[in-house]
Design an enzyme around this catalytic site. Sequence first.
Site, PDB file in Angstrom:
ATOM      1  CB  VAL A   1      44.444  33.808  44.446  1.00 47.47           C
ATOM      2  CG1 VAL A   1      44.575  32.328  44.158  1.00 47.47           C
ATOM      3  CG2 VAL A   1      45.473  34.270  45.475  1.00 47.47           C
ATOM      4  CE  LYS A   2      47.375  38.736  47.223  1.00 46.00           C
ATOM      5  NZ  LYS A   2      48.232  37.551  47.273  1.00 46.00           N
ATOM      6  CB  ILE A   3      42.623  42.500  41.997  1.00 51.23           C
ATOM      7  CG1 ILE A   3      42.387  42.615  43.509  1.00 51.23           C
ATOM      8  CG2 ILE A   3      41.474  43.139  41.216  1.00 51.23           C
ATOM      9  CD1 ILE A   3      41.154  41.916  44.012  1.00 51.23           C
TER      10      ILE A   3
END
EC number: 2.6.1.92
Length: 385
Positions: A187-189
């Site tokens: 879910v991170k960049i």
Amino acid sequence: MIPYGRQDISQEDIDAVVDVLRSDFLTQGPTVPKFEEAVAGYVSAPHAVAVNSATSALHVACLALGLGPGDWLWTTPITFVASANCALYCNASVDFVDIDPLTCNISVTALETKLKAASLAGRLPKIVVPVHLGGQSADMQRIAELGREYGFRIIEDASHAIGGSYLGAKVGGCRYSDITVFSFHPVKIITTAEGGCATTCDDDLAVRMRLAASHGVTRDPTLMTHAPDGDWYYQQVALGYNYRMTELQAALGFQQMKRLDQFVDARTERAVRYSERLVHLPLDLPVMQDGAVSAWHLYIIRLQLDRIAASHKDAFSDLRKAGIGVNLHYIPVHLQPFYRAMGFKLGDFPDAEAYYRRAMSIPIYPGLTEAAQDRVIAALENVLR
């Protein structure tokens, strides 16, 4: 259900991972160094050490800085538990500093007040870990000034913030810290499935982190106690762990780095649209401090509970029932049972606790369409009105 976050995987990403599967190296090959070079180059740091999670990166960062029994690490209560747990892995102690009610990052005012008291008591921290909540850098310039004054080291927990910037420079360049840590959770960049990285400008810290991440074992003759016995030779020169990143993860990460700015731009567009469309609702929207450009890992709203009929719990539940995958980042760490058993209690950090009573993260990710975002906005209007 519209999730609060989601990875963006291209055919090029898939092809890169498949190429590794067909190669001679699934681990300890050429791809991890290539990924490390890409990260280091992007943030303008001399060193990047890729590992299997941001938690591992925090741990090796603490080890490299010599954190141990009798030492203290301070961080913010509004973070994932790993930001505090990394101290306990080193048999050190943990304390917290309350948040800034506007930015929700660590409060520099509270930090300075706590440092003054700790100095008098002879209990200053060895390490302070500011957390860049949601992708916005903490006030690192002021924190670095306090570090010089009170003698503590700094690890930036930038798990949310790769692609963000502070005072004109990319987060991770370590201008105001010893080490910066990134997360590459889905879910991170950007993502490597699971994975993390630590950047630093310090040659010695980079060596220590690499040793800690791979059993404390080296084949570098300059780090050995005597000349190698032969070409096969290696030495364990420190106690380390198996925190290595695989070639598959690094191949995915290297490809994702090519689209990092694109991802941040897409997140920023959605954040701007939220801020324009939600301004009329009984909400406190994200506040950006001067000099910080967020990577927008999260878009965190806070309910103005005195202006709505629904409770925080009911509003969260109603949004979930409407198919909006809201989440809460985070439950204050000091209120977790494990930390309460250490003596922390309700009332210790009032601003963090007030944040928890009102906060929720709404969906934001590059693939969030305008139609899906409109659904989120409409659901918020229905629930809050």
